[in-house]
Scaffold this active site. Sequence first.
Site, PDB file in Angstrom:
ATOM      1  N   ASP A  54       0.815  -1.208   0.000  1.00 18.21           N
ATOM      2  CA  ASP A  54       0.000   0.000   0.000  1.00 18.21           C
ATOM      3  C   ASP A  54       0.852   1.263   0.000  1.00 18.21           C
ATOM      4  O   ASP A  54       2.041   1.215   0.296  1.00 18.21           O
ATOM      5  CB  ASP A  54      -0.889   0.026   1.249  1.00 18.21           C
ATOM      6  CG  ASP A  54      -1.989  -1.012   1.177  1.00 18.21           C
ATOM      7  OD1 ASP A  54      -2.476  -1.290   0.065  1.00 18.21           O
ATOM      8  OD2 ASP A  54      -2.370  -1.548   2.237  1.00 18.21           O
ATOM      9  N   TYR A 112       6.804  -9.934   6.999  1.00 15.55           N
ATOM     10  CA  TYR A 112       6.600  -8.494   7.183  1.00 15.55           C
ATOM     11  C   TYR A 112       6.990  -8.102   8.609  1.00 15.55           C
ATOM     12  O   TYR A 112       6.897  -8.917   9.538  1.00 15.55           O
ATOM     13  CB  TYR A 112       5.121  -8.128   7.008  1.00 15.55           C
ATOM     14  CG  TYR A 112       4.639  -8.066   5.586  1.00 15.55           C
ATOM     15  CD1 TYR A 112       4.728  -6.890   4.856  1.00 15.55           C
ATOM     16  CD2 TYR A 112       4.071  -9.183   4.973  1.00 15.55           C
ATOM     17  CE1 TYR A 112       4.261  -6.818   3.546  1.00 15.55           C
ATOM     18  CE2 TYR A 112       3.595  -9.118   3.655  1.00 15.55           C
ATOM     19  CZ  TYR A 112       3.699  -7.931   2.956  1.00 15.55           C
ATOM     20  OH  TYR A 112       3.241  -7.859   1.667  1.00 15.55           O
TER      21      TYR A 112
END
Lengths: 249, 249
Positions: A54, A112
């Site tokens: 994003d 992540y």
Amino acid sequence: LEKRNIKIELMYDGTEYHGFQRQKNGITIQECLENAIEKITGEAAVVYGCGRTDAGVHAICYTANFHTSSEISTEKLPLALNSQLNEDIRVISAKDVPEDFHSRYSAVAKTYIYKIVNKPVMDVFLSKYSWFYPQKLDVDKMKAAAKQIVGTHDFAAFMAAGSPVSSTVREVTDLTVSEKDGVIEIEVTANGFLYNMVRIITGTLVYAGCGKILPEDLPEIILSKERTCAGVTAPPQGLSLKKSFYREG
Amino acid sequence: LEKRNIKIELMYDGTEYHGFQRQKNGITIQECLENAIEKITGEAAVVYGCGRTDAGVHAICYTANFHTSSEISTEKLPLALNSQLNEDIRVISAKDVPEDFHSRYSAVAKTYIYKIVNKPVMDVFLSKYSWFYPQKLDVDKMKAAAKQIVGTHDFAAFMAAGSPVSSTVREVTDLTVSEKDGVIEIEVTANGFLYNMVRIITGTLVYAGCGKILPEDLPEIILSKERTCAGVTAPPQGLSLKKSFYREG
């Protein structure tokens, strides 16, 4: 001329970009890479990324690949590409890979990292790379909640609404929460991630850390498959893709 | 009304500032603090800093003080000041101190950190906080050179030209070089620093690390008292003031 398939690893500060994937409304990492490749090879190329990230999300080591008939030396590629890229995107390595390698579809797992600054005052060096959450969080409760998330589950409750996928089952193989000097790091590895999954896991762990939910509520939240049962979506700037994994190399 | 003397500790990202000390040609940390204090106390104040920092230099914990007749609670001061400051300056703490406390003249020692990215490709997250030096440095040689600098010496060779001071003798009590994942950190503590001293020490250690000088040349370089005998002045963005020390509190 037969086309080569080149895998690159890159690092980027996502602050100034609208995510990885090319789009009409803003500059993206993909677009910058494709422009740089065209400049140095003289050939238009499509860059395949290991996943969408994003706007505002960062990458410590992001994998991408592209096909080219250019004869440029793979070894010289990082330096050549970096000479054409903004300083906040750096190609770290390049490697020739088999024709069928695809950064996204060949990936077997990804890791992540999410950073939270849990101090009364924000750390000026982390403002673009973390979520500032001044209210004291109970890290032990976050750890206990994290344990409940590890495993193969239907993660429908941890997916942003309106993201069509064929299955919402994923395996989270590792989810750790650690804290040092008021900075909390959440590191999560899974065989795949639903849209916003890490940010919603983070928001849910923060709910556990501030007492809005109990660690033992997690199984029920997962089973509900209801987005509204999980926590908030943590803001993008705290998130970094750490690594994408492949069977070979 | 008797004036109080308030000591504050702050953190700042120096990228956008022309150093700490107020000047005509650009925005400085001092000016921002003085404006913020005036806004919350309604009273003009002079902020005394623990030292000048150059444009682009950062602070992890910088000490300053100011006198005020305002009755604002010391405890609430950090939050109040932060509400008036840019996000890249944060006041971490505030404390009432004796009238004669002066951030600069009362300091007994200061510690600085200098970061060097010694990898073929720059780390995008450190570009504003380090010196990018891609040529491989021999850290052991840098450590050996650092040992020669520790002690009480006339550091005239490590001072920018044209900076009048009464004495160029300083005591470096600690100087360590460490390396992790290609990032070299130089940490130096002294009872005082000459203008550009840390950046010239860093440049000299880099000369030792790349073989331009030998660690055993250091005593002679110091004795020369000649700026031209020492190494280059390392760029400002790699430098951060870590801490200023006082006899009390």
